[in-house]
Scaffold this motif. Structure first.
Motif, PDB file in Angstrom:
ATOM      1  N   PHE A 256       0.478  -0.888   0.021  1.00 26.94           N
ATOM      2  CA  PHE A 256      -0.050   0.055  -0.139  1.00 26.94           C
ATOM      3  C   PHE A 256       1.348   1.119   0.288  1.00 26.94           C
ATOM      4  O   PHE A 256       0.662   1.993  -0.761  1.00 26.94           O
ATOM      5  CB  PHE A 256      -0.814   0.154   1.118  1.00 26.94           C
ATOM      6  N   GLU A 257       2.182   1.477   0.818  1.00 29.36           N
ATOM      7  CA  GLU A 257       2.865   2.116   0.695  1.00 29.36           C
ATOM      8  C   GLU A 257       3.138   2.747  -0.701  1.00 29.36           C
ATOM      9  O   GLU A 257       3.616   3.316  -1.002  1.00 29.36           O
ATOM     10  CB  GLU A 257       3.411   2.566   2.066  1.00 29.36           C
ATOM     11  N   ALA A 258       3.963   2.054  -0.937  1.00 25.82           N
ATOM     12  CA  ALA A 258       5.117   1.171  -2.968  1.00 25.82           C
ATOM     13  C   ALA A 258       3.640   1.759  -3.613  1.00 25.82           C
ATOM     14  O   ALA A 258       3.914   3.345  -4.315  1.00 25.82           O
ATOM     15  CB  ALA A 258       5.012   0.793  -3.478  1.00 25.82           C
ATOM     16  N   THR A 259       2.322   1.475  -3.258  1.00 27.37           N
ATOM     17  CA  THR A 259       1.217   2.413  -4.084  1.00 27.37           C
ATOM     18  C   THR A 259       0.763   3.799  -3.385  1.00 27.37           C
ATOM     19  O   THR A 259       0.971   4.453  -4.927  1.00 27.37           O
ATOM     20  CB  THR A 259      -0.200   1.592  -4.445  1.00 27.37           C
TER      21      THR A 259
ATOM     22  N   MET B 238      -4.422   7.916  -2.595  1.00 24.34           N
ATOM     23  CA  MET B 238      -5.275   6.943  -2.093  1.00 24.34           C
ATOM     24  C   MET B 238      -5.744   7.272  -0.448  1.00 24.34           C
ATOM     25  O   MET B 238      -4.412   7.319  -0.009  1.00 24.34           O
ATOM     26  CB  MET B 238      -4.558   6.078  -2.584  1.00 24.34           C
ATOM     27  N   TRP B 239      -6.790   6.473   0.583  1.00 29.78           N
ATOM     28  CA  TRP B 239      -6.849   6.877   1.070  1.00 29.78           C
ATOM     29  C   TRP B 239      -6.872   5.115   1.393  1.00 29.78           C
ATOM     30  O   TRP B 239      -7.972   4.214   0.929  1.00 29.78           O
ATOM     31  CB  TRP B 239      -7.908   7.708   1.160  1.00 29.78           C
ATOM     32  N   ASN B 240      -7.061   4.768   2.283  1.00 26.90           N
ATOM     33  CA  ASN B 240      -6.970   3.417   2.736  1.00 26.90           C
ATOM     34  C   ASN B 240      -8.554   3.112   4.193  1.00 26.90           C
ATOM     35  O   ASN B 240      -8.426   3.050   5.659  1.00 26.90           O
ATOM     36  CB  ASN B 240      -5.894   3.010   3.766  1.00 26.90           C
ATOM     37  N   GLY B 241      -9.484   3.489   2.941  1.00 27.75           N
ATOM     38  CA  GLY B 241     -10.295   3.468   4.384  1.00 27.75           C
ATOM     39  C   GLY B 241     -10.977   2.415   4.650  1.00 27.75           C
ATOM     40  O   GLY B 241     -10.699   0.441   4.254  1.00 27.75           O
ATOM     41  N   ARG B 242     -12.279   2.019   4.876  1.00 30.86           N
ATOM     42  CA  ARG B 242     -12.978   0.334   4.728  1.00 30.86           C
ATOM     43  C   ARG B 242     -13.844  -0.298   4.413  1.00 30.86           C
ATOM     44  O   ARG B 242     -14.280   0.860   3.265  1.00 30.86           O
ATOM     45  CB  ARG B 242     -13.996   0.633   6.527  1.00 30.86           C
ATOM     46  N   VAL B 243     -14.309  -1.405   4.008  1.00 30.91           N
ATOM     47  CA  VAL B 243     -14.719  -1.964   2.414  1.00 30.91           C
ATOM     48  C   VAL B 243     -14.972  -3.069   2.899  1.00 30.91           C
ATOM     49  O   VAL B 243     -15.002  -3.764   4.632  1.00 30.91           O
ATOM     50  CB  VAL B 243     -13.737  -2.036   0.806  1.00 30.91           C
TER      51      VAL B 243
ATOM     52  N   GLU C 136     -16.056  -6.721   7.103  1.00 33.59           N
ATOM     53  CA  GLU C 136     -15.324  -5.676   6.897  1.00 33.59           C
ATOM     54  C   GLU C 136     -13.917  -5.693   7.061  1.00 33.59           C
ATOM     55  O   GLU C 136     -13.123  -6.215   7.873  1.00 33.59           O
ATOM     56  CB  GLU C 136     -15.810  -4.726   8.322  1.00 33.59           C
ATOM     57  N   THR C 137     -13.147  -5.203   6.257  1.00 32.77           N
ATOM     58  CA  THR C 137     -11.300  -5.222   6.255  1.00 32.77           C
ATOM     59  C   THR C 137     -11.033  -3.497   5.737  1.00 32.77           C
ATOM     60  O   THR C 137     -12.151  -2.771   5.311  1.00 32.77           O
ATOM     61  CB  THR C 137     -11.565  -6.083   5.260  1.00 32.77           C
ATOM     62  N   ASP C 138     -10.014  -3.340   5.858  1.00 31.25           N
ATOM     63  CA  ASP C 138      -9.133  -2.142   5.345  1.00 31.25           C
ATOM     64  C   ASP C 138      -9.027  -2.266   3.566  1.00 31.25           C
ATOM     65  O   ASP C 138      -8.530  -3.597   2.972  1.00 31.25           O
ATOM     66  CB  ASP C 138      -8.135  -1.586   5.781  1.00 31.25           C
ATOM     67  N   PHE C 139      -8.804  -1.330   3.055  1.00 30.67           N
ATOM     68  CA  PHE C 139      -8.408  -1.014   1.374  1.00 30.67           C
ATOM     69  C   PHE C 139      -6.915  -1.490   1.533  1.00 30.67           C
ATOM     70  O   PHE C 139      -7.518  -2.290  -0.463  1.00 30.67           O
ATOM     71  CB  PHE C 139      -8.676   0.690   1.506  1.00 30.67           C
ATOM     72  N   ALA C 140      -6.730  -1.775   2.128  1.00 32.06           N
ATOM     73  CA  ALA C 140      -4.536  -2.039   1.740  1.00 32.06           C
ATOM     74  C   ALA C 140      -4.856  -3.701   1.573  1.00 32.06           C
ATOM     75  O   ALA C 140      -4.222  -3.878   0.868  1.00 32.06           O
ATOM     76  CB  ALA C 140      -3.922  -1.699   2.953  1.00 32.06           C
ATOM     77  N   SER C 141      -5.926  -4.184   2.646  1.00 33.96           N
ATOM     78  CA  SER C 141      -5.772  -5.668   2.587  1.00 33.96           C
ATOM     79  C   SER C 141      -6.823  -6.361   1.422  1.00 33.96           C
ATOM     80  O   SER C 141      -6.246  -6.986   0.492  1.00 33.96           O
ATOM     81  CB  SER C 141      -6.546  -6.289   3.183  1.00 33.96           C
TER      82      SER C 141
ATOM     83  N   ASP D 167     -19.265   0.246   0.764  1.00 34.39           N
ATOM     84  CA  ASP D 167     -18.272   0.227   2.278  1.00 34.39           C
ATOM     85  C   ASP D 167     -18.758  -0.091   3.284  1.00 34.39           C
ATOM     86  O   ASP D 167     -20.458   0.360   2.873  1.00 34.39           O
ATOM     87  CB  ASP D 167     -17.432   1.439   1.721  1.00 34.39           C
ATOM     88  N   LEU D 168     -18.788   0.945   4.398  1.00 33.51           N
ATOM     89  CA  LEU D 168     -19.866   1.496   5.422  1.00 33.51           C
ATOM     90  C   LEU D 168     -21.006   1.791   5.550  1.00 33.51           C
ATOM     91  O   LEU D 168     -22.022   2.020   5.917  1.00 33.51           O
ATOM     92  CB  LEU D 168     -18.335   2.111   6.666  1.00 33.51           C
ATOM     93  N   ASN D 169     -20.680   2.455   4.121  1.00 35.99           N
ATOM     94  CA  ASN D 169     -22.153   3.946   3.812  1.00 35.99           C
ATOM     95  C   ASN D 169     -23.179   2.437   3.704  1.00 35.99           C
ATOM     96  O   ASN D 169     -24.857   3.635   3.528  1.00 35.99           O
ATOM     97  CB  ASN D 169     -21.618   5.006   3.047  1.00 35.99           C
ATOM     98  N   ASP D 170     -22.854   1.336   3.201  1.00 31.88           N
ATOM     99  CA  ASP D 170     -23.878   0.667   2.641  1.00 31.88           C
ATOM    100  C   ASP D 170     -24.400   0.002   3.622  1.00 31.88           C
ATOM    101  O   ASP D 170     -25.255  -1.208   3.530  1.00 31.88           O
ATOM    102  CB  ASP D 170     -23.252   0.223   1.052  1.00 31.88           C
ATOM    103  N   VAL D 171     -24.139   0.296   4.945  1.00 27.18           N
ATOM    104  CA  VAL D 171     -24.689  -1.070   5.988  1.00 27.18           C
ATOM    105  C   VAL D 171     -25.568  -0.676   6.492  1.00 27.18           C
ATOM    106  O   VAL D 171     -25.622   0.365   6.959  1.00 27.18           O
ATOM    107  CB  VAL D 171     -23.533  -1.433   6.482  1.00 27.18           C
ATOM    108  N   GLU D 172     -26.600  -1.064   6.581  1.00 23.23           N
ATOM    109  CA  GLU D 172     -28.025  -1.071   7.131  1.00 23.23           C
ATOM    110  C   GLU D 172     -28.561  -1.298   8.484  1.00 23.23           C
ATOM    111  O   GLU D 172     -29.050  -2.606   8.096  1.00 23.23           O
ATOM    112  CB  GLU D 172     -29.390  -0.247   6.321  1.00 23.23           C
TER     113      GLU D 172
END
Length: 230
Positions: free
Chosen positions: A33-36, A43-48, A67-72, A125-130
Motif C-alpha cells: 500500500f505504501e508503494a502504491t 489513495m486512502w486506506n478506508g474500510r470496504v 469489513e476490512t481495510d482497503f490496503a488488504s 463500504d460502511l456507508n452501505d450498511v443498514e
C-alpha cells in the motif's frame, strides 16, 4: 467465459470475520500500500466490504460480508486474489441511453482501476450498511450520482440485477435506462467531471454494439455487452 444470471432478490448480511490473509500478510500488505501511495498519493486506506460466503438459490443471491481495510483488499487483488475463499461482490449501474447505447466511464489516474472502463459503482463500504444488512440498491444509486453527477431518479430502474460470476468477482449490474439519448448523458457527465476537483472519471465511453467493446473493459463487462447485443 463468465456466467450471467438473473437475480431478483438479495440477502446480504455483514458480520465479524477473521480474515487470515489480512492478519498473516500484514507486513506485505502495508508495504504494498505504501508503494502504491507513493505513485498515487491521494489513495486512502478506508474500510470496504468483501464476502467470505455466497450462494445462489433460484433468483436469490445470498452473501455474507465482512469489513476490512482497503490496503488488504488491494493486496488481495494485486497478489493474484490470494485467498480463493473470498469474493468481491459489488454493484454497478448499467447506464443506458434512450437510444439503447450503454454509457461507461474511464477511471481517472488516481483510482485503483486507472484507465479501465467501467459502469459507475464499486466495492461496498460502511456507508452501505443498514443494521446488519448491506444495501446494494442504495449503494449503486449513490455511486452513480457521485461518479457521474446523474440523479438516479432520472432513470427507469429495473427491479432486478444481472449477476456475472467471474472467479473472485461477483458483479451485480443494475439496469438503468435514461429518458434521453446517450450523447446527452455524456455531455452532462463531462460537465460533472469538469466541475470536480478530484473526479473519479477521466472521460466517458459509449458502447452501441460489440464493435465498441474495448480492451480496457474488464472481462465481465465485455461479457455483459456481448450478451446485451444478442
Amino acid at each position: 467465459m463468465a456466467d450471467i444470471l438473473r437475480i431478483e432478490r438479495l440477502d446480504l448480511a455483514v458480520a465479524d470475520f477473521d480474515w487470515d490473509f489480512a492478519r498473516t500478510q500484514r507486513a506485505a500488505i502495508d508495504a504494498h500500500f505504501e508503494a502504491t501511495r507513493r505513485i498515487k498519493p491521494g489513495m486512502w486506506n478506508g474500510r470496504v466490504l468483501l464476502t467470505h460466503a455466497q450462494d445462489i438459490d433460484g433468483d436469490c443471491l445470498r452473501a455474507r460480508y465482512f469489513e476490512t481495510d482497503f490496503a488488504s483488499f488491494m493486496a488481495w487483488r494485486d497478489f493474484g486474489f490470494a485467498d480463493d475463499g473470498v469474493r468481491n461482490c459489488f454493484a454497478l449501474g448499467a447506464l443506458q441511453g434512450s437510444d439503447g447505447a450503454f454509457v461507461m466511464g474511464v477511471m481517472s489516474n488516481g483510482t485503483m482501476n486507472a484507465g479501465k472502463i467501467y459502469f459507475p459503482g464499486g466495492t461496498p463500504d460502511l456507508n452501505d450498511v443498514e443494521g446488519a444488512w448491506v444495501n446494494l440498491e442504495a449503494s449503486v444509486r449513490r455511486e452513480v450520482q457521485e461518479e457521474t453527477g446523474l440523479d438516479a431518479a432520472q432513470f427507469d430502474i429495473d427491479s432486478g440485477w444481472h449477476c456475472i460470476l467471474a472467479g473472485p468477482l461477483v458483479a451485480l449490474l443494475k439496469p438503468m435506462r435514461a429518458r434521453e439519448p446517450a450523447a446527452a448523458l455524456c455531455e452532462r457527465i463531462r460537465g460533472h467531471i469538469a466541475s470536480e476537483p478530484d473526479p473519479e472519471l477521466a472521460e466517458v465511453h459509449v458502447a452501441r454494439g460489440p464493435g465498441d467493446i474495448h480492451p480496457a473493459m474488464p472481462g465481465f463487462i465485455q461479457t455483459f455487452l456481448r450478451s446485451a447485443a444478442r
